[in-house]
Design an enzyme around this catalytic site. Sequence first.
Site, PDB file in Angstrom:
ATOM      1  N   ASP A 223       0.500  -1.050   0.055  1.00 46.40           N
ATOM      2  CA  ASP A 223       0.132   0.295   0.096  1.00 46.40           C
ATOM      3  C   ASP A 223       0.931   1.353   0.091  1.00 46.40           C
ATOM      4  OD1 ASP A 223      -2.553   1.150  -0.590  1.00 46.40           O
ATOM      5  OD2 ASP A 223      -2.674   1.707   1.707  1.00 46.40           O
ATOM      6  N   ILE A 224       2.095   1.570  -1.250  1.00 51.63           N
ATOM      7  CA  ILE A 224       3.107   2.873  -1.356  1.00 51.63           C
ATOM      8  C   ILE A 224       2.434   3.542  -2.037  1.00 51.63           C
ATOM      9  CG2 ILE A 224       5.212   3.854  -1.709  1.00 51.63           C
ATOM     10  CD1 ILE A 224       5.758   0.395  -1.388  1.00 51.63           C
TER      11      ILE A 224
END
Length: 160
Positions: free
Chosen positions: A149-150
């Site tokens: 979830d960058i």
Amino acid sequence: MGSRSPVSGRIHAEPTGPAAPRVQRRLSALLSKGPNTTRRDTSGPSPSSAAAARRIDHETAFVSEVALLSRVNHKNLVHFLSFCADGGKRILVYEFMPNGTHHKHLHKRPPPLSPPLASWPARLRLAFGAACGIEYMHTYAVPPVIHRDIKSSNILLDAF
């Protein structure tokens, strides 16, 4: 992206409340097993219902995450400081980042651009720091950590 602080990134506080001894024992047991601590521990009591099984799975996941976070230590990652397990509530405590998120600097601030984005060299330093943190998690952390979830709201900025 955090700067190096005097905190080592290890667990400093102990959980409190009625579940504290159980979480403390499970955490100690998982940490002593080494890097492969993400498998479910079947030595505990067998759940008698679906709710009890979910509670045990959530507790196992929380303890596994705390064990993993306590081993991750890099200058470009926010340091994990502690945790709290009180009743059914579980909280992870991280180092404070005074300048908030990269997303805030991109979208929530009026022009002119804030210092971390004001010049191309500053933007490159920010991107390079984020890339170094990701490289550490994927390549050098044991076991490897895949963030999944960058995004700009997950890139935190220390004092600049």
